[in-house]
Design a protein around this motif. Sequence first.
Motif, short mmCIF file in Angstrom:
data_model
loop_
_atom_site.label_atom_id
_atom_site.label_comp_id
_atom_site.label_asym_id
_atom_site.label_seq_id
_atom_site.Cartn_x
_atom_site.Cartn_y
_atom_site.Cartn_z
N UNK A 109 0.83 -1.20 0.00
CA UNK A 109 0.00 0.00 0.00
C UNK A 109 0.86 1.25 0.00
N UNK A 110 0.36 2.29 -0.64
CA UNK A 110 0.95 3.62 -0.58
C UNK A 110 -0.13 4.62 -0.19
N UNK A 111 0.25 5.61 0.60
CA UNK A 111 -0.68 6.69 0.96
C UNK A 111 -1.63 6.36 2.08
N UNK A 112 -1.34 5.33 2.87
CA UNK A 112 -2.26 4.88 3.91
C UNK A 112 -1.97 5.64 5.21
N UNK A 113 -2.64 6.77 5.38
CA UNK A 113 -2.50 7.57 6.59
C UNK A 113 -3.77 8.38 6.77
N UNK A 114 -4.01 8.82 7.99
CA UNK A 114 -5.21 9.60 8.29
C UNK A 114 -5.28 10.83 7.38
N UNK A 115 -6.44 11.05 6.78
CA UNK A 115 -6.66 12.22 5.94
C UNK A 115 -6.25 12.04 4.50
N UNK A 116 -5.58 10.95 4.19
CA UNK A 116 -5.12 10.75 2.81
C UNK A 116 -6.31 10.63 1.86
N UNK A 117 -6.23 11.29 0.71
CA UNK A 117 -7.29 11.23 -0.30
C UNK A 117 -6.87 10.41 -1.52
N UNK A 118 -5.73 9.73 -1.41
CA UNK A 118 -5.27 8.90 -2.53
C UNK A 118 -4.47 7.74 -1.97
N UNK A 119 -4.80 6.54 -2.42
CA UNK A 119 -4.01 5.36 -2.07
C UNK A 119 -3.72 4.54 -3.32
N UNK A 120 -2.67 3.77 -3.23
CA UNK A 120 -2.40 2.72 -4.22
C UNK A 120 -2.29 1.40 -3.47
N UNK A 121 -2.91 0.37 -4.03
CA UNK A 121 -2.94 -0.93 -3.36
C UNK A 121 -2.67 -2.02 -4.39
N UNK A 122 -1.62 -2.79 -4.13
CA UNK A 122 -1.30 -3.94 -4.98
C UNK A 122 -1.48 -5.20 -4.13
#
Length: 345
Positions: free
Chosen positions: A63-76
């Motif tokens: 995962x990328x961008x996994x934090x409170x308030x994040x509006x975008x993630x990438x998940x493989x």
Amino acid sequence: MITIDGAQGEGGGQVLRSALTIALLTGKPLEVVNIRAGRNKPGLLRQHLACVRAAQAISNGHCEGVELGSQRIRFTPGKVQAGDYQFAIGSAGSTVLVCQTILLPLALANGESCVSFAGGTHNGLSPSLTFLTQSFLPLMQRMGISTAVNIDQLGFYPAGGGRWQLTIQPTAQLQPLTLLEGLAARAAQQANCAINVVLADLPESIVEREITSVRQQLNWPAVAANVQRVHAASPGNSLHLSVIADGYQLMVEQMGEQRLRAETLAFRTAERLQALLKANVAVDDYLADQLLLPIALAGAGGFTTVAPSLHTQTNIAVIEQMLGQRFMVTELEAERWQIMLDTDS
């Protein structure tokens, strides 16, 4: 990589959860942008973080961008693995929604899983654990997913503190589910109706007033009332009215709030049930949203319900984009709709 716009439709957390589930099922990398753009406080909250981390854990994904308030993630995702898992939200956020994110992938995995959840079970903004166990999971049983729920403690808003476990038996293929027959006729026979109240550390008079008001409004003098009295980190009051159907319950529920009279709570809950019975449908608007993906995976099925909510319409759009399957949404008559998987898509 599939990119999903989290601002589409109702612009809430359902877009993220459905996208995560489908990514787990297909193994395809996923990017979700504009997460919860339609909410006053956009981005990931604790319960959404828990959903992403649960998806990551059961698949050993990245995962990328996994934090409170994040509006975008990438998940493989990797390959989903059955096993024993524990997921804690750290707030009164919905453990039920975390459960529904990973239920289907684990059910179609390579063995039995036991998942422990900690957080909210009844918060008024999502399906409760009562709804999950009495309405949703029985329908999953009909589709071939066998589960067992063990509850240590319920968790009400604002403290949460609920603890429960779900055991999931594996299945190779989901079975189609079709629920077309309305339940008005069943409701006319009061033996098929139920009043349930979950009460945590509040005066008994609240329950008595709610039950009396429900019986008066629905003309249910003979309907038995079940009161589940529990201790919890926060006081709580959850009212559930049901029509018992073939292996599941058509259920409406409402959480009590400070300064909300018991009679008002009862009136609002009963009014919702009356609208469903007047439309003579098989599925309420919340359950409709939750059945879409299982039916898509089964390859056939559908149900009658009230006018599709924006939640339901958004979920249909995500399923169509990620799985290529379409639903036929048809208004049969005033307030009565039919949603069927298009088997030719």
